[in-house]
Motif scaffolding. Sequence first.
Motif, mmCIF file in Angstrom:
data_model
loop_
_atom_site.group_PDB
_atom_site.id
_atom_site.type_symbol
_atom_site.label_atom_id
_atom_site.label_comp_id
_atom_site.label_asym_id
_atom_site.label_seq_id
_atom_site.Cartn_x
_atom_site.Cartn_y
_atom_site.Cartn_z
ATOM 1 N N PHE A 73 30.576 40.156 38.395
ATOM 2 C CA PHE A 73 30.251 41.430 39.042
ATOM 3 C C PHE A 73 28.748 41.615 39.236
ATOM 4 O O PHE A 73 28.256 42.726 39.366
ATOM 5 C CB PHE A 73 30.862 42.580 38.235
ATOM 6 C CG PHE A 73 32.360 42.484 38.162
ATOM 7 C CD1 PHE A 73 33.148 42.881 39.236
ATOM 8 C CD2 PHE A 73 32.980 41.949 37.046
ATOM 9 C CE1 PHE A 73 34.531 42.772 39.187
ATOM 10 C CE2 PHE A 73 34.364 41.827 36.987
ATOM 11 C CZ PHE A 73 35.140 42.238 38.060
ATOM 12 N N ASP A 206 38.603 47.067 38.206
ATOM 13 C CA ASP A 206 38.122 45.726 37.856
ATOM 14 C C ASP A 206 38.070 45.550 36.340
ATOM 15 O O ASP A 206 38.422 44.487 35.813
ATOM 16 C CB ASP A 206 36.737 45.491 38.455
ATOM 17 C CG ASP A 206 36.753 45.463 39.981
ATOM 18 O OD1 ASP A 206 37.801 45.103 40.547
ATOM 19 O OD2 ASP A 206 35.714 45.805 40.588
ATOM 20 N N PRO A 316 43.950 40.225 42.434
ATOM 21 C CA PRO A 316 43.382 41.113 43.459
ATOM 22 C C PRO A 316 41.851 41.092 43.551
ATOM 23 O O PRO A 316 41.293 41.614 44.520
ATOM 24 C CB PRO A 316 43.855 42.511 43.014
ATOM 25 C CG PRO A 316 44.937 42.280 42.018
ATOM 26 C CD PRO A 316 44.600 40.987 41.368
ATOM 27 N N LEU A 317 41.185 40.514 42.576
ATOM 28 C CA LEU A 317 39.726 40.519 42.576
ATOM 29 C C LEU A 317 39.185 39.596 43.658
ATOM 30 O O LEU A 317 39.828 38.616 44.038
ATOM 31 C CB LEU A 317 39.193 40.093 41.206
ATOM 32 C CG LEU A 317 39.650 40.920 39.998
ATOM 33 C CD1 LEU A 317 39.043 40.363 38.726
ATOM 34 C CD2 LEU A 317 39.292 42.378 40.173
ATOM 35 N N LYS A 318 37.991 39.905 44.127
ATOM 36 C CA LYS A 318 37.389 39.073 45.166
ATOM 37 C C LYS A 318 37.162 37.656 44.646
ATOM 38 O O LYS A 318 36.945 37.445 43.447
ATOM 39 C CB LYS A 318 36.083 39.677 45.645
ATOM 40 C CG LYS A 318 34.971 39.677 44.608
ATOM 41 C CD LYS A 318 33.685 40.279 45.188
ATOM 42 C CE LYS A 318 32.557 40.264 44.141
ATOM 43 N NZ LYS A 318 31.315 40.843 44.693
ATOM 44 N N SER A 319 37.236 36.698 45.552
ATOM 45 C CA SER A 319 37.078 35.294 45.175
ATOM 46 C C SER A 319 35.632 35.008 44.785
ATOM 47 O O SER A 319 34.710 35.279 45.556
ATOM 48 C CB SER A 319 37.495 34.386 46.326
ATOM 49 O OG SER A 319 38.882 34.522 46.596
ATOM 50 N N THR A 320 35.463 34.473 43.603
ATOM 51 C CA THR A 320 34.147 34.049 43.113
ATOM 52 C C THR A 320 34.342 32.776 42.301
ATOM 53 O O THR A 320 35.467 32.474 41.860
ATOM 54 C CB THR A 320 33.509 35.113 42.189
ATOM 55 O OG1 THR A 320 34.341 35.257 41.018
ATOM 56 C CG2 THR A 320 33.359 36.455 42.882
ATOM 57 N N LYS A 323 35.927 33.727 38.982
ATOM 58 C CA LYS A 323 37.366 33.987 39.036
ATOM 59 C C LYS A 323 38.134 32.670 39.002
ATOM 60 O O LYS A 323 39.117 32.528 38.264
ATOM 61 C CB LYS A 323 37.713 34.777 40.296
ATOM 62 C CG LYS A 323 39.207 35.025 40.491
ATOM 63 C CD LYS A 323 39.477 35.786 41.778
ATOM 64 C CE LYS A 323 40.963 35.894 42.078
ATOM 65 N NZ LYS A 323 41.230 36.642 43.332
ATOM 66 N N SER A 324 37.707 31.705 39.787
ATOM 67 C CA SER A 324 38.357 30.395 39.798
ATOM 68 C C SER A 324 38.294 29.734 38.420
ATOM 69 O O SER A 324 39.272 29.140 37.955
ATOM 70 C CB SER A 324 37.680 29.497 40.840
ATOM 71 O OG SER A 324 38.261 28.213 40.847
#
Length: 338
Positions: A73, A206, A316-320, A323-324
């Motif tokens: 974030f 989030d 649902p979180l944006k791809s970063t 996250k991966s």
Amino acid sequence: MGVVLNLEGGKRDAASVESLVGLTKDDMARVNELILTKAGSDVDLIPELARHLISSGGKRLRPMITLAAAQMFGYAGEGHVKLATSVEFMHTATLLHDDVVDESDLRRGKRTARMIWGNQASVLVGDFLLGQAFRLMVEVGSLEALDILSAAASVIAEGEVMQLGVAKNLETTEDEYLAVIKAKTAALFSAAAEVGPVIAEAARADRAALRSFGANLGLAFQLVDDALDYGGSSSDLGKNIGDDFREGKVTLPVILSYRRGSEEERAFWKGAIENNENDEAALKKAIGLMNKHGAIGDTIGRARHFGEIARDALAPLKSTPQKSALFDVIDFCISRVV
């Protein structure tokens, strides 16, 4: 005597934490420096015992999750390093206390601190590390992060007491056992994941997503540990194979085997768990009964289930890249079983 468990054709070589390690490498170097600094003391035994723990290995998943969750974030301050160090101190303190309660001789192939310095020193150094963890939380200056981690500390302690209550009790239900590991293991994973977005001032949704991810990852992690005790290796587990059995711990593979067994088999479990009839021959028989009733495989099935909930929480979180990497952690935790 090991059990071969097939996870979709075998162990997934790609399942690793290398992405997480790479993303948090620089911050983890700062965490390690802070650990050494804050574990220092004029009382010689404290840094000596702390160094023993620090050098004992372990991937330090929990602090890396804190760092990655803050990075996800866009956090750019110093607080995530201090909170990650707090998380690792909390985890280390619980290991010290656990080894005393469980009378464990080995952890990650090395003698436990209690075997070298005694139970009293282990408990007291654990208390010192908890104190240092809270001092670091205060330095960060986030009341919400302090609330999350202090609440987790209380829940973990409750989980330890709950575990004493189910010790050697073969009438423990699966729901009761899940409540124990939710408190004892999942609470710290959950807090470690949540404080990152908290100090990054991420949206409530989030924060909730990371909290759910951590809680369900923690459940999956512990259930895999339960299975590994009867079918893994000491390097995977961080302790002797069969330790849970020898200590009379009622974990999910035991609960399922006992409930599914015949009257004669349940009598065996009572002797092994309640009356300490747990030599190597008994351990071999226990594993045989678990295989017969599918108890280890079903324990891994439960772990997979919680792993999927953790995955859905992040979806649902944006791809970063972070996250991966957290998705990879889920796969890694479950694929520890071969």
